[in-house]
Every structure is written in structure tokens, then in C-alpha cells.
Motif scaffolding. Structure first.
Motif, PDB file in Angstrom:
ATOM      1  N   GLU A 377      35.111  35.051  62.266  1.00 11.60           N
ATOM      2  CA  GLU A 377      34.338  34.227  61.591  1.00 11.60           C
ATOM      3  C   GLU A 377      33.119  34.716  61.137  1.00 11.60           C
ATOM      4  O   GLU A 377      32.283  35.247  61.851  1.00 11.60           O
ATOM      5  CB  GLU A 377      34.009  32.966  62.575  1.00 11.60           C
ATOM      6  CG  GLU A 377      33.188  31.860  62.062  1.00 11.60           C
ATOM      7  CD  GLU A 377      33.133  30.707  62.976  1.00 11.60           C
ATOM      8  OE1 GLU A 377      33.364  30.996  64.343  1.00 11.60           O
ATOM      9  OE2 GLU A 377      32.782  29.682  62.706  1.00 11.60           O
ATOM     10  N   PRO A 378      32.710  34.588  59.632  1.00 12.94           N
ATOM     11  CA  PRO A 378      31.331  34.951  59.266  1.00 12.94           C
ATOM     12  C   PRO A 378      30.139  34.152  59.687  1.00 12.94           C
ATOM     13  O   PRO A 378      30.325  32.740  59.938  1.00 12.94           O
ATOM     14  CB  PRO A 378      31.536  34.971  57.725  1.00 12.94           C
ATOM     15  CG  PRO A 378      32.530  33.847  57.427  1.00 12.94           C
ATOM     16  CD  PRO A 378      33.303  33.879  58.790  1.00 12.94           C
ATOM     17  N   PHE A 379      28.853  34.620  59.867  1.00 14.15           N
ATOM     18  CA  PHE A 379      27.852  34.019  60.447  1.00 14.15           C
ATOM     19  C   PHE A 379      26.673  33.901  59.309  1.00 14.15           C
ATOM     20  O   PHE A 379      26.657  35.212  58.702  1.00 14.15           O
ATOM     21  CB  PHE A 379      27.272  34.180  61.650  1.00 14.15           C
ATOM     22  CG  PHE A 379      28.477  33.715  62.732  1.00 14.15           C
ATOM     23  CD1 PHE A 379      28.543  32.567  63.167  1.00 14.15           C
ATOM     24  CD2 PHE A 379      29.075  34.869  63.619  1.00 14.15           C
ATOM     25  CE1 PHE A 379      29.797  32.277  63.929  1.00 14.15           C
ATOM     26  CE2 PHE A 379      30.075  34.589  64.629  1.00 14.15           C
ATOM     27  CZ  PHE A 379      30.262  33.046  64.648  1.00 14.15           C
ATOM     28  N   SER A 380      25.798  33.264  59.182  1.00 11.98           N
ATOM     29  CA  SER A 380      24.649  33.163  58.292  1.00 11.98           C
ATOM     30  C   SER A 380      23.534  33.138  58.759  1.00 11.98           C
ATOM     31  O   SER A 380      23.260  32.886  60.022  1.00 11.98           O
ATOM     32  CB  SER A 380      25.036  32.029  57.185  1.00 11.98           C
ATOM     33  OG  SER A 380      24.972  30.596  58.055  1.00 11.98           O
ATOM     34  N   LEU A 384      22.432  31.617  62.408  1.00 11.07           N
ATOM     35  CA  LEU A 384      21.819  32.236  63.715  1.00 11.07           C
ATOM     36  C   LEU A 384      20.629  31.674  64.067  1.00 11.07           C
ATOM     37  O   LEU A 384      20.404  31.477  65.604  1.00 11.07           O
ATOM     38  CB  LEU A 384      21.376  33.724  63.023  1.00 11.07           C
ATOM     39  CG  LEU A 384      20.430  34.575  63.749  1.00 11.07           C
ATOM     40  CD1 LEU A 384      21.299  35.328  64.986  1.00 11.07           C
ATOM     41  CD2 LEU A 384      19.854  35.744  63.130  1.00 11.07           C
ATOM     42  N   MET A 385      20.125  30.755  63.397  1.00  9.72           N
ATOM     43  CA  MET A 385      18.895  30.058  63.732  1.00  9.72           C
ATOM     44  C   MET A 385      19.237  28.742  64.401  1.00  9.72           C
ATOM     45  O   MET A 385      18.375  28.318  65.159  1.00  9.72           O
ATOM     46  CB  MET A 385      17.832  29.837  62.264  1.00  9.72           C
ATOM     47  CG  MET A 385      16.478  29.502  62.715  1.00  9.72           C
ATOM     48  SD  MET A 385      15.593  30.503  64.068  1.00  9.72           S
ATOM     49  CE  MET A 385      15.923  32.035  62.862  1.00  9.72           C
ATOM     50  N   LYS A 390      18.851  26.101  69.641  1.00  7.78           N
ATOM     51  CA  LYS A 390      19.660  26.009  70.839  1.00  7.78           C
ATOM     52  C   LYS A 390      18.906  26.541  72.112  1.00  7.78           C
ATOM     53  O   LYS A 390      18.580  25.668  73.145  1.00  7.78           O
ATOM     54  CB  LYS A 390      21.006  26.151  70.807  1.00  7.78           C
ATOM     55  CG  LYS A 390      21.987  26.183  71.908  1.00  7.78           C
ATOM     56  CD  LYS A 390      22.366  24.573  72.473  1.00  7.78           C
ATOM     57  CE  LYS A 390      23.091  24.253  73.714  1.00  7.78           C
ATOM     58  NZ  LYS A 390      23.273  22.942  73.870  1.00  7.78           N
ATOM     59  N   GLY A 391      18.609  27.940  71.935  1.00  3.35           N
ATOM     60  CA  GLY A 391      17.890  28.382  73.118  1.00  3.35           C
ATOM     61  C   GLY A 391      16.684  27.952  73.309  1.00  3.35           C
ATOM     62  O   GLY A 391      16.227  28.005  74.580  1.00  3.35           O
ATOM     63  N   LEU A 392      15.882  27.559  72.365  1.00  2.00           N
ATOM     64  CA  LEU A 392      14.611  27.170  72.538  1.00  2.00           C
ATOM     65  C   LEU A 392      14.413  25.723  73.011  1.00  2.00           C
ATOM     66  O   LEU A 392      13.420  25.136  72.909  1.00  2.00           O
ATOM     67  CB  LEU A 392      13.672  27.443  71.333  1.00  2.00           C
ATOM     68  CG  LEU A 392      13.792  28.805  70.818  1.00  2.00           C
ATOM     69  CD1 LEU A 392      13.016  28.969  69.553  1.00  2.00           C
ATOM     70  CD2 LEU A 392      12.528  29.603  71.853  1.00  2.00           C
ATOM     71  N   LYS A 415      25.708  26.198  61.901  1.00  2.00           N
ATOM     72  CA  LYS A 415      26.546  25.832  62.884  1.00  2.00           C
ATOM     73  C   LYS A 415      26.111  26.911  64.110  1.00  2.00           C
ATOM     74  O   LYS A 415      25.604  27.862  64.006  1.00  2.00           O
ATOM     75  CB  LYS A 415      28.136  26.252  62.618  1.00  2.00           C
ATOM     76  CG  LYS A 415      28.591  27.603  62.245  1.00  2.00           C
ATOM     77  CD  LYS A 415      30.009  27.876  61.822  1.00  2.00           C
ATOM     78  CE  LYS A 415      30.191  28.999  61.321  1.00  2.00           C
ATOM     79  NZ  LYS A 415      29.576  29.471  60.177  1.00  2.00           N
ATOM     80  N   LEU A 416      26.465  26.434  65.472  1.00  2.00           N
ATOM     81  CA  LEU A 416      26.369  27.102  66.531  1.00  2.00           C
ATOM     82  C   LEU A 416      27.207  28.282  66.840  1.00  2.00           C
ATOM     83  O   LEU A 416      28.302  28.168  66.497  1.00  2.00           O
ATOM     84  CB  LEU A 416      26.300  26.153  67.743  1.00  2.00           C
ATOM     85  CG  LEU A 416      25.715  26.721  69.046  1.00  2.00           C
ATOM     86  CD1 LEU A 416      24.161  26.513  68.691  1.00  2.00           C
ATOM     87  CD2 LEU A 416      25.985  25.621  70.163  1.00  2.00           C
ATOM     88  N   ILE A 417      26.776  29.492  67.044  1.00  2.00           N
ATOM     89  CA  ILE A 417      27.451  30.830  67.417  1.00  2.00           C
ATOM     90  C   ILE A 417      27.961  30.463  68.878  1.00  2.00           C
ATOM     91  O   ILE A 417      27.366  30.971  69.848  1.00  2.00           O
ATOM     92  CB  ILE A 417      26.651  32.168  67.147  1.00  2.00           C
ATOM     93  CG1 ILE A 417      26.369  32.093  65.718  1.00  2.00           C
ATOM     94  CG2 ILE A 417      27.513  33.053  67.583  1.00  2.00           C
ATOM     95  CD1 ILE A 417      25.572  33.378  65.513  1.00  2.00           C
TER      96      ILE A 417
END
Length: 422
Positions: A377-380, A384-385, A390-392, A415-417
Motif C-alpha cells: 500500500e503506498p503512502f502520501s 504520514l501527517m 493521531k500521535g499528537l 488515511k491513517l498508517i
């Protein structure tokens, strides 16, 4: 020194009243120059993010996603880490910190031009002549500032130059640019206290009147910036910028080059409660002689500073609330060109992220055997942001309205990784 005004108000109180909204917090602040003494209170449920920006497009195939034995692989060998991902042999100190960091190896984007790629990775939007999007630094600072009413120094600090500005959020969310040793130009004025008070009072009167007459956003934003500048000029929190106060062995552990000292400054700013810091390490546009340059210069500097930063954040229990991101605007071609360099390549490359609830020690996504394509699955930039937000603890459902009335979601609706979050 007597800092009282003719009305009996101290200079600090007077300036705080001029600054308006931050008056109460400023008057209550008793830092007394001791940043460390306040660190426990500041770090409690206070999130921050550090972006290590690699301007020029680093060859991630030589750093995070090696292809030993492939014609495109180059001369470097992979080594084991404290996580599950192998990385370049010339990053041995970062390898020891990889239990805290994960490599996203399936980044796939479309912007292989430096300017456009930098804009896209800093904002989550491709350049558009009709709108100037805010950088992630401005957005995150905007969303986290309410967590720290005591903060007097700017919430978005750029060490060595930020890749994008506040866009339609306005100049109040601009990056505050300093050098790697924390030097701020033109901040110290050669005026005595009385003359400074008089000038600031006159300027405030002009600003207030102008803002009332024009009632436009730029005038109001300028008044905010003036207030923040006054806070800054009188704040003991400026001690956070004094990297020179660190012991020599600490400065040497990070490296005495600009990036090393910038990473050390970033750690100090997180301790002081700054929500977003960007540290620039440029010079990755290597179309010639790439492997000698990586081995002799770039990777040793990166290895020393990045490992020291992550290790310090973890040991001080700051990493659990601080996201660390490593990325450039794109990767570089798997094919090695006739000048022993690699060219621009956005189709398949890597970023690194960890901290603040984002899982470490993982390699997420895969490229094919020669690094020319993503096989999973590719990510953009947006993905990533979204994961960083989500982490923040920032909701990606938050929507801003641009100057032309267009609603825009944080992180561009990415979308969430999922592999990186619980």
C-alpha cells in the motif's frame, strides 16, 4: 535597576498589558531563568513534534531501504538495529535508537521538483496559485497552543529555515527562524527601559487605532505579532535558545556542526514547551559522487545528531509525548547515473517517524527488489501527517476555512498508517 513606571507598574507588567491576551499568564510566570525546574509541569500531557527536514531529496535507498546485490543497490551494506528494520551501515548510532523509530518504506508521491515537493511534503497539498496552504508546523502549533498558556516564546520555531509558512492561517503562525546556536537577529535593542516603554506605548496606540479603522485581518495579525514580540523581548523563557549553556560533552555528542547544534536546540525547545520545531539539514541534492559524500559527510553528521536527539528525548521521558519525523521532499533514483549520482525520484521512497504513541522498531511497506516501485500500500504526505496528528491527539476532522472560503481538512484528508498506531 528600577524598572517601575511613573504609575508604579513594572516594565514587565506594563508590556504584558500592551501584549493584551497573555497578560495574566505573563504576570504569573515565575520561571526565573530555570527552564529545567519547570520541565515536569510543562511536559505533562503536552505534545510536541520535531521535523528533521532533509532539503534536496535524500537517497533513501542508500539509508533506510537498502538493496544489497541489486544493480541499483550501491556499495553500502545493511546492518541490524534495535528494531526489526535494517538500515545503512553508516548509521550505527541511529541503529541503536531504531526501537523508538519506524521506517515507512512505501512513500509514493508525484512531486519530483524541489520546490513543489517541499511544498507538498510540508503542507499535504500540491501548489495552487489561488491559495497558500499552511505548513504542518503552523497547523500543529495552532492546534496545540491551548495546551500551554504559559508559553511566551513562539510555538513554531525553525532552526536554519522552514520549508513553508503559515499560509492562510496568518502571520501569527509563521515560523520563528533562528540559527542553530539559537541566535535571534534584531531582538535586542539598544534602548533604556524608559525609552523602550514610551516607544512601545506609542506603537501600540497607532496599531490599535489602525486595526479599529481598517478592521481587516492583516492589521489584526500585525497587532498580534507585536504583542508576541514584546512577550519575547522580556521573557526568561528565551533561555531555552541558549545552546551554549549545555556542557561541552553534550554539544560534542550531538556534533558541533549546524545540524547537531540545531537538534540540541530542538531538545531544549521541547523541554520549554514549544509545540513544533523544524531543523534543517540541506545539501542532499546529489547528482554526482553520491556515495562518497554520504559516507564521508552527510551520514556521519545525521547519525550523530539524530541518535543523540532521540536518545535524550527517550531518557528524559519526553519521547512519549514528542513525535520525531525525518523526511525530505522525495527520494532519489535507484539507477546510478553516469556521474556516480542519483537523480530525483518520487515514486518509491522512505520517511522515518516515531514517538508520542507511534510505534517504533518497524519497517512499514515494501519496495520491489531493485527499489523502482512500491509493492505494498503506498503512502502520501497526507497519510504520514494524519498518523502524526493521531500521535499528537489532534483530530483530523478539524477543518479550516481558507481566505477564499474553501473548507480544508487538516492533513488533507489523508488515511491513517495503521501499522504505526495502536
Amino acid at each position: 535597576m528600577d524598572l517601575s513606571t511613573p504609575n508604579g507598574m513594572t516594565r514587565r507588567h506594563f508590556m504584558s498589558h500592551l501584549a493584551g491576551s497573555s497578560a495574566a499568564a505573563s504576570a504569573a510566570w515565575t520561571l526565573g531563568g530555570n527552564i529545567a525546574a519547570q520541565a515536569d509541569e510543562m511536559r505533562r500531557n503536552r505534545k510536541s513534534a520535531i521535523l528533521l527536514w532533509m532539503g534536496g531529496g535524500p537517497a533513501t535507498i542508500d539509508i533506510w531501504d537498502l538493496k544489497p546485490g541489486a544493480p541499483t543497490g550501491g556499495p553500502f551494506r545493511p546492518i541490524s538495529t534495535t528494531g526489526n528494520a535494517q538500515i545503512c551501515e553508516h548509521m550505527p548510532m541511529v541503529a541503536q535508537q531504531m526501537k523508538h523509530l519506524s521506517v515507512v518504506r512505501s512513500m509514493s508521491t508525484r512531486e519530483a521538483d524541489h520546490s513543489r515537493g517541499s511544498y507538498y511534503m510540508h503542507t499535504g497539498y500540491v501548489p495552487n496559485p489561488n491559495i497558500e496552504h499552511p505548513s504542518y508546523g503552523s497547523v500543529i502549533a495552532h492546534e496545540l497552543i491551548e495546551q500551554r498558556p504559559e508559553l511566551e516564546i513562539p510555538p513554531f520555531v525553525s532552526v536554519g529555515g522552514a520549508g513553508a509558512g503559515p499560509g492562510f492561517l496568518g502571520m501569527a503562525w509563521s515560523p520563528f527562524s533562528v540559527t542553530s546556536n539559537g541566535r535571534v537577529r534584531n531582538l535586542k535593542m539598544n534602548l533604556d527601559d524608559q525609552r523602550l516603554l514610551q516607544r512601545m506605548a506609542a506603537l501600540n496606540m497607532i496599531e490599535t487605532g489602525f486595526a479599529k479603522r481598517t478592521r481587516d485581518t492583516p492589521a489584526a495579525e500585525h497587532a498580534k505579532v507585536l504583542g508576541k514580540t514584546l512577550d519575547l523581548m522580556t521573557s526568561e523563557q528565551m533561555e531555552a535558545f541558549r545552546v551554549e549553556k549545555e556542557p561541552d560533552e553534550v554539544k560534542e555528542r550531538y556534533g558541533t556542526d549546524n545540524f547537531g547544534q540545531g537538534c540540541l536546540l530542538a531538545r531544549r525547545l521541547v523541554e520549554a514547551g514549544v509545540p513544533f520545531i523544524e531543523v534543517d539539514l540541506g545539501g542532499w541534492d546529489m547528482h554526482n559522487n553520491i556515495h562518497a559524500t554520504l559516507k564521508d559527510t552527510k551520514l556521519p553528521n545525521l547519525d550523530r545528531a539524530m541518535s543523540a536527539l532521540v536518545e535524550d528525548l527517550a531518557q528524559r521521558e519526553l519521547l512519549q509525548d514528542t513525535v520525531v519525523m525525518w523526511m525530505g521532499e522525495f527520494g532519489r533514483t535507484p539507477r546510478i547515473n553516469a556521474n556516480a549520482g542519483r537523480d530525483h525520484f518520487a515514486r518509491a521512497w522512505s520517511c522515518v517517524v516515531g514517538g508520542a504513541g507511534i510505534k517504533g522498531g518497524l519497517a512499514v511497506g515494501e519496495t520491489n527488489s531493485d527499489g523502482t516501485a512500491v509493492e505494498t500500500e503506498p503512502f502520501s504526505s497526507e497519510d504520514l501527517m494524519t498518523t502524526v496528528c493521531k500521535g499528537l491527539g489532534i483530530s483530523t476532522e478539524t477543518t479550516f476555512t481558507s481566505n477564499n472560503g474553501r473548507p480544508m481538512k487538516i492533513a488533507g484528508g489523508g488515511k491513517l498508517i495503521r501499522e504505526l498506531v495502536a
